[in-house]
Structures are given as C-alpha cells and as structure tokens.
Design a protein around this motif. Structure first.
Motif, short mmCIF file in Angstrom:
data_model
loop_
_atom_site.label_atom_id
_atom_site.label_comp_id
_atom_site.label_asym_id
_atom_site.label_seq_id
_atom_site.Cartn_x
_atom_site.Cartn_y
_atom_site.Cartn_z
N VAL A 169 37.51 40.94 40.61
CA VAL A 169 37.42 42.36 41.32
C VAL A 169 38.10 43.24 40.62
O VAL A 169 37.55 44.51 40.51
N VAL A 170 38.89 43.05 39.65
CA VAL A 170 39.67 44.17 38.80
C VAL A 170 39.60 43.80 37.50
O VAL A 170 40.65 44.19 36.81
N GLN A 171 38.79 43.12 36.82
CA GLN A 171 38.72 42.69 35.42
C GLN A 171 38.67 44.01 34.80
O GLN A 171 39.58 44.22 33.69
N LYS A 172 37.86 45.13 35.03
CA LYS A 172 37.85 46.42 34.11
C LYS A 172 39.14 47.06 34.36
O LYS A 172 39.58 47.60 33.16
N PHE A 173 39.75 47.46 35.40
CA PHE A 173 40.99 48.03 35.67
C PHE A 173 42.08 47.44 34.84
O PHE A 173 42.80 47.97 34.07
N THR A 174 41.96 46.04 34.80
CA THR A 174 43.23 45.17 34.20
C THR A 174 43.06 45.28 32.57
O THR A 174 43.84 45.57 32.01
N ALA A 175 41.77 45.38 32.08
CA ALA A 175 41.33 45.27 30.94
C ALA A 175 41.96 46.66 30.38
O ALA A 175 42.35 46.88 29.23
N ASP A 176 41.82 47.87 30.97
CA ASP A 176 42.11 49.26 30.70
C ASP A 176 43.36 49.22 30.52
O ASP A 176 44.19 49.80 29.73
#
Ligand SMILES: Nc1ncnc2c1ncn2[C@@H]1O[C@H](COP(=O)(O)OP(=O)(O)OP(=O)(O)O)[C@@H](O)[C@H]1O
Ligand SMILES: Cc1ncsc1CCO
Ligand SMILES: [Mg+2]
Length: 245
Positions: free
Chosen positions: A32-39
């Motif tokens: 769900v939140v791969q992109k937000f976490t990576a950012d």
C-alpha cells in the motif's frame, strides 16, 4: 545505576550522521505505501530498496545496512521471504525493525509477529491497537506511536511529543516512520536514542508541513518537503522529548 536518556541535542547529532552516512535501508514493506515509505527514507538522507523477490532477498539484505519488516500485506510467499531476510540480518549482526501492521485483526498474523519478536528485532513499532496485543517486549525496544509516541526498552521510557493530527489521516506515516527509524539504527547502537531521534525528526517535519498544507492530501506532500529540508538545528530547537526520571 545512572541511565542515559536521549536529548534534542542527540537527535540533531544523529540526523547529521544519517545524512553523512547515507545508509542502505532494505524494506519488506506492504504494497500500500511502498512509494511513500521509500520517499521518506530518501528525503531523510538514506537509500531505500524494496524488493521482496525470493531469489534476490539474500543479496539485497546482505548489501543493506538495516532491514525493515512490515506485515501490512502478508501472504504465504512474503512470510517465507521475511523469515529468510531476518535470518540473514541476524547472521550478519544487522539491526532490523518489525512493524506488526494489523496484528490486531488476525490471530495468525499476531502469532507470526510473536515468532519474529522471538528472533530479536532491535525495535518493534506499532500503533496503539497493535501494541496493546503485542504487549511488553522485554529488553527489545517497543514503540507505541500516536498523538505522543511512547518508547520503552524495558529499563528506560521516553515520550516524543512532536507530530500533527494530519499524520493519522495520511495512510502510511507509521510505516514510513519504521523506515526512518531503521535509517537511524545504522548510526547509533542505542536503539532508544536512534528511534527517539527518528520520531522527533518526523514529528517536527510534520509540524512544519501543517503550517502550509491545506489538509491531509497536501500535507502528505508537504511533509516530504519539510523532512527533506529539516536541519539538525531546527530539530534540536523543536524536538519535544520527555523521559521517566
Ligand atoms: N493525533 C496525532 N498527533 C500527532 N501525531 C500523530 C497523531 N497520530 C499519529 N501521529 C504520528 O503519526 C505517525 C504514525 O502513527 P500511527 O500510530 O498513526 O501509526 P499507524 O497507525 O501504524 O500508521 P500507518 O499504519 O498508516 O502507517 C507517528 O509518527 C505518530 O507520532
Ligand atoms: C491500509 C493498509 N492495509 C495494509 S497495509 C496498509 C497501510 C498501512 O497500515
Ligand atoms: Mg501501522
């Protein structure tokens, strides 16, 4: 015995160290939140990697400085990959953090979280409902996030009072905090000091972001801007860290 407690000065010093070291953070993160976490990991000054491929996990964990294990979207293959990743991290003496997402929804997930805790992560972080079921984690640092973040390593307890209510309205701020805590674990052996600094940093960035965001949507974007721009000096001034003695 005299205890050492993390301070705002220490948080500022650790932020500086993360930015200099640029640690590699491997995340077995929910989908769900791969992109937000990576950012979030990137803007704090670290380098994220996110693969959960069974035939590559050994190489990725071996090259990482720290591992984040998040149970948000668990399935049979992911369980196996997590077990393998934890084994590699433990054998190499690398720190890892467990986020037992939604362990309060499913007995099998709670049981899996418990087997992972028995393999001794450096940190277990969850929200209030999750940590109520996880219970005490002995000398493993346990963190319950919320309006105030409560951290205890069985000997010392710390409260971080930074943050903004819009954090609870953006999915994944807790997951992202796990990735940021992981980055701080690579520059400080005292997990309590590392996690306190990480949560103060995200909390102060959230307070700054709320000043110019218009609601949770623009807040999520603004939060990445302010976390990226956060200086050690601003963190030292705005961190609100209390402890039990
Ligand atoms: N009411 C609030 N006021 C200030 N900060 C908050 C508030 N609620 C949550 N936070 C902050 O938001 C972050 C996420 O905490 P929360 O306990 O909501 O995690 P979570 O439920 O696991 O989130 P998610 O699963 O969406 O990633 C933490 O950094 C916490 O300090
Ligand atoms: C909503 C949601 N469902 C599985 S993971 C996740 C994001 C963070 O908890
Ligand atoms: Mg969560």
């Amino acid at each position: 015995m005299t205890q050492t407690y993390p301070t705002a000065e220490k948080a500022a010093e650790l932020l500086e160290r993360v930015r200099v070291r640029r640690p590699r953070v491997h995340c077995l993160m929910n989908t769900v939140v791969q992109k937000f976490t990576a950012d979030g990991i990137t803007v704090i000054g670290a380098i994220p990697s996110m693969t959960s491929s069974p035939d590559e996990i050994a190489d990725f964990v071996s090259k990482a400085d720290v591992l984040t294990v998040n149970l948000g979207t668990l399935d049979a293959e992911r369980r196996n990959v997590i077990e393998r990743a934890v084994e590699i991290a433990n054998d190499a003496g690398k720190p890892w953090i467990l986020d037992p997402v939604h362990c309060d929804y499913s007995p099998s997930r709670l049981a899996f979280a418990r087997t992972l805790i028995a393999r001794r992560p450096s940190v277990v972080r969850g929200n209030k409902a999750e940590m109520a079921l996880i219970g005490k984690t002995g000398d493993i640092l346990g963190i319950e996030t919320g309006a105030a973040d409560q951290l205890t390593d069985g000997t010392r307890s710390v409260t971080v009072r930074n943050g903004h209510r819009w954090m609870a309205e953006v999915t994944g701020t807790g997951c992202l905090s796990g990735g940021v805590i992981a980055a701080f674990l690579t520059v400080e052996p005292d997990a309590l000091a590392a996690a306190t600094a990480a949560l103060a940093a995200t909390g102060v960035a959230a307070e700054q972001a709320a000043e110019f965001a218009r609601g949770p949507g623009s807040f999520g974007v603004a939060f990445l801007d302010t976390l990226s721009a956060l200086t050690p000096e601003a963190l030292r001034k705005a961190a609100r860290i209390d402890h039990d003695h």
